[in-house]
Design a protein around this motif. Structure first.
Motif, PDB file in Angstrom:
ATOM      1  N   THR A   1       0.843  -1.213   0.000  1.00  0.00           N
ATOM      2  CA  THR A   1       0.000   0.000   0.000  1.00  0.00           C
ATOM      3  C   THR A   1       0.873   1.256   0.000  1.00  0.00           C
ATOM      4  OG1 THR A   1      -0.137   0.123   2.426  1.00  0.00           O
ATOM      5  CG2 THR A   1      -1.885  -1.103   1.303  1.00  0.00           C
ATOM      6  N   ALA A   2       2.158   1.074   0.311  1.00  0.00           N
ATOM      7  CA  ALA A   2       3.089   2.215   0.363  1.00  0.00           C
ATOM      8  C   ALA A   2       2.471   3.391   1.110  1.00  0.00           C
ATOM      9  CB  ALA A   2       3.519   2.617  -1.045  1.00  0.00           C
ATOM     10  N   SER A   3       2.038   3.119   2.342  1.00  0.00           N
ATOM     11  CA  SER A   3       1.355   4.159   3.136  1.00  0.00           C
ATOM     12  C   SER A   3       2.398   5.019   3.860  1.00  0.00           C
ATOM     13  CB  SER A   3       0.389   3.498   4.118  1.00  0.00           C
ATOM     14  OG  SER A   3      -0.546   2.697   3.433  1.00  0.00           O
ATOM     15  N   ASP A   4       3.118   5.786   3.064  1.00  0.00           N
ATOM     16  CA  ASP A   4       4.239   6.584   3.575  1.00  0.00           C
ATOM     17  C   ASP A   4       3.774   7.841   4.303  1.00  0.00           C
ATOM     18  OD1 ASP A   4       6.518   5.057   2.638  1.00  0.00           O
ATOM     19  OD2 ASP A   4       5.833   5.534   0.612  1.00  0.00           O
ATOM     20  N   ASP A   5       4.727   8.615   4.777  1.00  0.00           N
ATOM     21  CA  ASP A   5       4.405   9.891   5.436  1.00  0.00           C
ATOM     22  C   ASP A   5       4.272  10.996   4.387  1.00  0.00           C
ATOM     23  OD1 ASP A   5       4.789   8.411   7.705  1.00  0.00           O
ATOM     24  OD2 ASP A   5       6.070   9.873   8.705  1.00  0.00           O
ATOM     25  N   LEU A   6       3.427  11.957   4.708  1.00  0.00           N
ATOM     26  CA  LEU A   6       3.249  13.116   3.822  1.00  0.00           C
ATOM     27  C   LEU A   6       3.592  14.367   4.630  1.00  0.00           C
ATOM     28  CD1 LEU A   6       2.095  13.778   0.922  1.00  0.00           C
ATOM     29  CD2 LEU A   6       0.000  14.422   2.113  1.00  0.00           C
ATOM     30  N   LEU A   7       4.576  15.104   4.137  1.00  0.00           N
ATOM     31  CA  LEU A   7       4.976  16.326   4.848  1.00  0.00           C
ATOM     32  C   LEU A   7       4.470  17.536   4.076  1.00  0.00           C
ATOM     33  CD1 LEU A   7       8.691  15.329   5.616  1.00  0.00           C
ATOM     34  CD2 LEU A   7       6.644  14.847   6.942  1.00  0.00           C
ATOM     35  N   LEU A   8       3.875  18.473   4.798  1.00  0.00           N
ATOM     36  CA  LEU A   8       3.360  19.693   4.147  1.00  0.00           C
ATOM     37  C   LEU A   8       4.077  20.890   4.755  1.00  0.00           C
ATOM     38  CD1 LEU A   8       0.559  17.767   4.973  1.00  0.00           C
ATOM     39  CD2 LEU A   8      -0.214  19.211   3.119  1.00  0.00           C
ATOM     40  N   GLU A   9       4.821  21.594   3.916  1.00  0.00           N
ATOM     41  CA  GLU A   9       5.558  22.749   4.422  1.00  0.00           C
ATOM     42  C   GLU A   9       5.146  23.992   3.633  1.00  0.00           C
ATOM     43  OE1 GLU A   9       9.802  22.110   4.631  1.00  0.00           O
ATOM     44  OE2 GLU A   9      10.090  24.249   5.039  1.00  0.00           O
ATOM     45  N   ASP A  10       4.433  24.869   4.301  1.00  0.00           N
ATOM     46  CA  ASP A  10       3.942  26.112   3.675  1.00  0.00           C
ATOM     47  C   ASP A  10       3.266  25.841   2.333  1.00  0.00           C
ATOM     48  OD1 ASP A  10       4.795  27.667   5.792  1.00  0.00           O
ATOM     49  OD2 ASP A  10       6.779  28.010   4.914  1.00  0.00           O
ATOM     50  N   VAL A  11       2.361  24.879   2.335  1.00  0.00           N
ATOM     51  CA  VAL A  11       1.617  24.567   1.097  1.00  0.00           C
ATOM     52  C   VAL A  11       0.513  25.615   0.944  1.00  0.00           C
ATOM     53  CG1 VAL A  11       0.173  22.866  -0.087  1.00  0.00           C
ATOM     54  CG2 VAL A  11       2.126  22.104   1.284  1.00  0.00           C
ATOM     55  N   ARG A  12       0.542  26.321  -0.178  1.00  0.00           N
ATOM     56  CA  ARG A  12      -0.422  27.416  -0.394  1.00  0.00           C
ATOM     57  C   ARG A  12      -1.512  26.954  -1.356  1.00  0.00           C
ATOM     58  NH1 ARG A  12      -0.372  33.138  -0.105  1.00  0.00           N
ATOM     59  NH2 ARG A  12       1.744  33.113   0.744  1.00  0.00           N
ATOM     60  N   VAL A  13      -2.784  27.079  -0.930  1.00  0.00           N
ATOM     61  CA  VAL A  13      -3.898  26.728  -1.831  1.00  0.00           C
ATOM     62  C   VAL A  13      -4.945  27.839  -1.814  1.00  0.00           C
ATOM     63  CG1 VAL A  13      -3.672  24.194  -1.679  1.00  0.00           C
ATOM     64  CG2 VAL A  13      -5.080  25.413   0.008  1.00  0.00           C
ATOM     65  N   ASP A  14      -5.724  27.930  -2.902  1.00  0.00           N
ATOM     66  CA  ASP A  14      -6.815  28.910  -2.948  1.00  0.00           C
ATOM     67  C   ASP A  14      -7.896  28.534  -1.941  1.00  0.00           C
ATOM     68  OD1 ASP A  14      -5.499  30.194  -4.942  1.00  0.00           O
ATOM     69  OD2 ASP A  14      -6.712  29.343  -6.585  1.00  0.00           O
ATOM     70  N   LEU A  15      -8.720  29.511  -1.595  1.00  0.00           N
ATOM     71  CA  LEU A  15      -9.752  29.283  -0.567  1.00  0.00           C
ATOM     72  C   LEU A  15     -10.699  28.143  -0.931  1.00  0.00           C
ATOM     73  CD1 LEU A  15     -10.774  32.924   0.460  1.00  0.00           C
ATOM     74  CD2 LEU A  15      -9.022  31.439   1.458  1.00  0.00           C
ATOM     75  N   ASP A  16     -11.008  27.988  -2.254  1.00  0.00           N
ATOM     76  CA  ASP A  16     -11.972  26.943  -2.612  1.00  0.00           C
ATOM     77  C   ASP A  16     -11.407  25.525  -2.494  1.00  0.00           C
ATOM     78  OD1 ASP A  16     -10.372  26.886  -4.840  1.00  0.00           O
ATOM     79  OD2 ASP A  16     -12.007  27.105  -6.301  1.00  0.00           O
ATOM     80  N   HIS A  17     -10.131  25.419  -2.102  1.00  0.00           N
ATOM     81  CA  HIS A  17      -9.572  24.080  -1.840  1.00  0.00           C
ATOM     82  C   HIS A  17      -9.956  23.573  -0.453  1.00  0.00           C
ATOM     83  CE1 HIS A  17      -6.762  23.404  -5.330  1.00  0.00           C
ATOM     84  NE2 HIS A  17      -7.319  24.578  -5.570  1.00  0.00           N
ATOM     85  N   LEU A  18     -10.511  24.445   0.374  1.00  0.00           N
ATOM     86  CA  LEU A  18     -11.091  23.986   1.643  1.00  0.00           C
ATOM     87  C   LEU A  18     -12.461  23.415   1.273  1.00  0.00           C
ATOM     88  CD1 LEU A  18     -11.369  23.674   4.695  1.00  0.00           C
ATOM     89  CD2 LEU A  18     -12.023  26.069   4.845  1.00  0.00           C
ATOM     90  N   VAL A  19     -12.510  22.093   1.103  1.00  0.00           N
ATOM     91  CA  VAL A  19     -13.691  21.488   0.491  1.00  0.00           C
ATOM     92  C   VAL A  19     -14.730  20.982   1.495  1.00  0.00           C
ATOM     93  CG1 VAL A  19     -12.753  20.903  -1.781  1.00  0.00           C
ATOM     94  CG2 VAL A  19     -12.297  19.388   0.157  1.00  0.00           C
ATOM     95  N   GLU A  20     -14.301  20.709   2.712  1.00  0.00           N
ATOM     96  CA  GLU A  20     -15.247  20.157   3.702  1.00  0.00           C
ATOM     97  C   GLU A  20     -14.957  20.722   5.079  1.00  0.00           C
ATOM     98  OE1 GLU A  20     -14.950  15.809   3.955  1.00  0.00           O
ATOM     99  OE2 GLU A  20     -14.643  15.828   1.790  1.00  0.00           O
ATOM    100  N   MET A  21     -16.007  20.920   5.869  1.00  0.00           N
ATOM    101  CA  MET A  21     -15.822  21.197   7.290  1.00  0.00           C
ATOM    102  C   MET A  21     -16.340  19.981   8.049  1.00  0.00           C
ATOM    103  SD  MET A  21     -14.284  24.026   7.264  1.00  0.00           S
ATOM    104  CE  MET A  21     -14.096  24.235   9.036  1.00  0.00           C
ATOM    105  N   LYS A  22     -15.781  19.731   9.224  1.00  0.00           N
ATOM    106  CA  LYS A  22     -16.050  18.485   9.946  1.00  0.00           C
ATOM    107  C   LYS A  22     -17.542  18.222  10.170  1.00  0.00           C
ATOM    108  CE  LYS A  22     -14.915  15.928  14.071  1.00  0.00           C
ATOM    109  NZ  LYS A  22     -14.726  16.073  15.498  1.00  0.00           N
ATOM    110  N   GLN A  23     -18.283  19.299  10.514  1.00  0.00           N
ATOM    111  CA  GLN A  23     -19.686  19.064  10.880  1.00  0.00           C
ATOM    112  C   GLN A  23     -20.536  18.547   9.720  1.00  0.00           C
ATOM    113  OE1 GLN A  23     -18.157  21.983  11.086  1.00  0.00           O
ATOM    114  NE2 GLN A  23     -19.395  23.706  10.415  1.00  0.00           N
ATOM    115  N   GLN A  24     -19.972  18.625   8.480  1.00  0.00           N
ATOM    116  CA  GLN A  24     -20.754  18.152   7.334  1.00  0.00           C
ATOM    117  C   GLN A  24     -20.774  16.626   7.223  1.00  0.00           C
ATOM    118  OE1 GLN A  24     -18.413  20.534   4.564  1.00  0.00           O
ATOM    119  NE2 GLN A  24     -20.308  21.342   3.723  1.00  0.00           N
ATOM    120  N   SER A  25     -19.844  15.935   7.915  1.00  0.00           N
ATOM    121  CA  SER A  25     -19.689  14.509   7.631  1.00  0.00           C
ATOM    122  C   SER A  25     -20.072  13.614   8.811  1.00  0.00           C
ATOM    123  CB  SER A  25     -18.247  14.238   7.204  1.00  0.00           C
ATOM    124  OG  SER A  25     -17.364  14.741   8.184  1.00  0.00           O
TER     125      SER A  25
END
Ligand SMILES: Cc1cc2nc3c(=O)[nH]c(=O)nc-3n(C[C@H](O)[C@H](O)[C@H](O)COP(=O)(O)OP(=O)(O)OC[C@H]3O[C@@H](n4cnc5c(N)ncnc54)[C@H](O)[C@@H]3O)c2cc1C
Length: 384
Positions: free
Chosen positions: A211-235
């Motif tokens: 499955t190659a379930s490796d680690d994912l490191l995020l360092e100052d990853v910049r995304v547009d506002l519409d990339h926030l696709v879900e908030m917790k209370q929705q699920s």
């Protein structure tokens, strides 16, 4: 030997899907040893899964997918896992996430539309990346240490994820983070090409190595506002698609069961004048394997049918879905253990697949939901 899948193949579409996956299952089986050794997701498997449109099976028909039901998803996933558990678990995440997104309207319509078109046309693949070293299993409700901070028209994301299945071959990560300006947990859709993303090859585990379930490191990853696709209370809804987990481990168990029966029918030590399949204690173990599989699979497919046929009852199915996972993963472990006992010391050898099945089914304990939480859930329901 009787085919364990025929009782569950009920329609022409089931037959057609089964034929497709039977072929694929055979192909991934041939590469299972190599991917297990390398702890890497096989590029050849990925190519086959894309070329046969396996990766778009759960995509809505309007986007060119097959829009398969949960029951059908389990059928194909179980058969794929018979070939290679790691490939099946990995594909299960992708297919399940796509199904959930298509059915539950979790995202803004235009964002999903863009995403679904890319999946359809370019066969892109996706997974939810939620686990972290500090918070453990997200099913426990811990707050991610991954942080998203708003800066003008962007979010800047920093964090460290682990257990990121297929991280190095995914096109999109759906990453959970604490969203500071909203004071809530959210999920971001992040392309794997985003600047600041790094996959660290940490996956060196006992089982499910492919499955190659490796680690994912995020360092100052910049995304547009519409990339926030879900908030917790929705699920809050129960997740039928998570049944891909029990289907995967039962598929591995079926492979072990079949190999053990083949072995028992062909092995005749010189102390016997029949193959060992005629010996009572071997028959006892074969019967026990089939009893475990029959019970767990009937349970799993029955709950899947309920999920598909009665959408209005899905909110009530949470405990049953969770119980299926526990029943199936425990049954799978028991079946593989029995298979190992049937073949004897040869089962320890790397020349056979048994030791890989034995290692792979163990991972089922650590996929959600966790057994203690399920038993507690049942107790709470009974007491209330
Ligand atoms: C093969 C494989 C593939 C995976 N793929 C993915 C993936 O693609 N994406 C992803 O996000 N995750 C993935 N996971 C991670 C998985 O969902 C879990 O997060 C991970 O296995 C850690 O769970 P854990 O129970 O061992 O860890 P922890 O939650 O750290 O638990 C460690 C121990 O503490 C106990 N414990 C912890 N918290 C509590 C609590 N609140 N109450 C009671 N007991 C507690 C647990 O019972 C356990 O005994 C994958 C895991 C595996 C094995």
């Amino acid at each position: 030997m009787s085919d364990l899948f025929s009782p569950f193949i009920k329609t022409d579409q089931h037959k057609e899907l089964y034929q497709l996956v039977k072929e694929l299952s055979g192909r991934v089986k041939k590469r299972a040893k190599e991917t297990d050794q390398q702890a890497a997701f096989s590029e050849d498997n990925l190519r086959d899964l894309k070329e046969t449109d396996y990766v778009t099976l759960t995509l809505p028909k309007t986007y060119g997918g097959r829009e398969i039901s949960i029951y059908e998803l389990l059928l194909v996933q179980e058969k794929l896992a018979e070939g290679d558990g790691s490939t099946a678990l990995s594909m299960g995440w992708h297919l399940g996430v796509v199904k959930e997104l298509a059915e539950d309207d979790l995202w803004d319509e235009s964002v999903f539309d863009r995403f679904a078109k890319e999946l359809s046309q370019e066969k892109k693949i996706v997974n939810r990346i939620a686990s972290e070293p500090a918070t453990g299993s997200p099913s426990r409700g811990g707050i991610p240490e991954t942080r998203a901070v708003r800066e003008g028209d962007s979010y800047i994301i920093n964090g460290h994820k682990n257990f990121a299945t297929m991280a190095s071959v995914l096109d999109y990560y759906i990453v959970t983070a604490y969203v500071e300006d909203k004071e809530e947990i959210g999920s971001f859709l992040i392309p794997s090409t985003a600047s600041g993303i790094k996959v660290e090859r940490t996956w060196d585990t006992l089982g499910m190595r492919g499955t190659a379930s490796d680690d994912l490191l995020l360092e100052d990853v910049r995304v547009d506002l519409d990339h926030l696709v879900e908030m917790k209370q929705q699920s809050k809804k129960p997740k039928g698609w998570l049944l891909h987990i029990p289907a995967c481990y039962l598929g591995i168990a079926i492979a072990a069961r079949n190999d053990a029966i083949d072995f028992a029918k062909s092995y005749q030590p010189n102390s016997l004048n029949t193959p060992i399949s005629e010996v009572p204690h071997i028959q006892q173990k074969i019967g026990e394997m089939d009893f475990e599989l029959l019970r767990a699979r009937q349970f799993m497919y029955a709950v899947a049918e309920k999920w598909d046929q009665y959408p209005e009852k899905r909110m009530e199915l949470g405990t049953e879905l969770a119980a299926v996972k526990v029943a199936a993963t425990n049954a799978a472990s028991k079946v593989v253990d029995l298979a190992m006992r049937i073949v004897g010391g040869r089962g320890l050898s790397k020349h056979f697949d048994f030791e890989r099945y034995y290692r792979d089914v163990r991972a089922g304990l650590h996929n959600p939901p966790m057994e203690d939480a399920v038993i507690q859930m049942l107790a709470r329901k009974a007491i209330d």
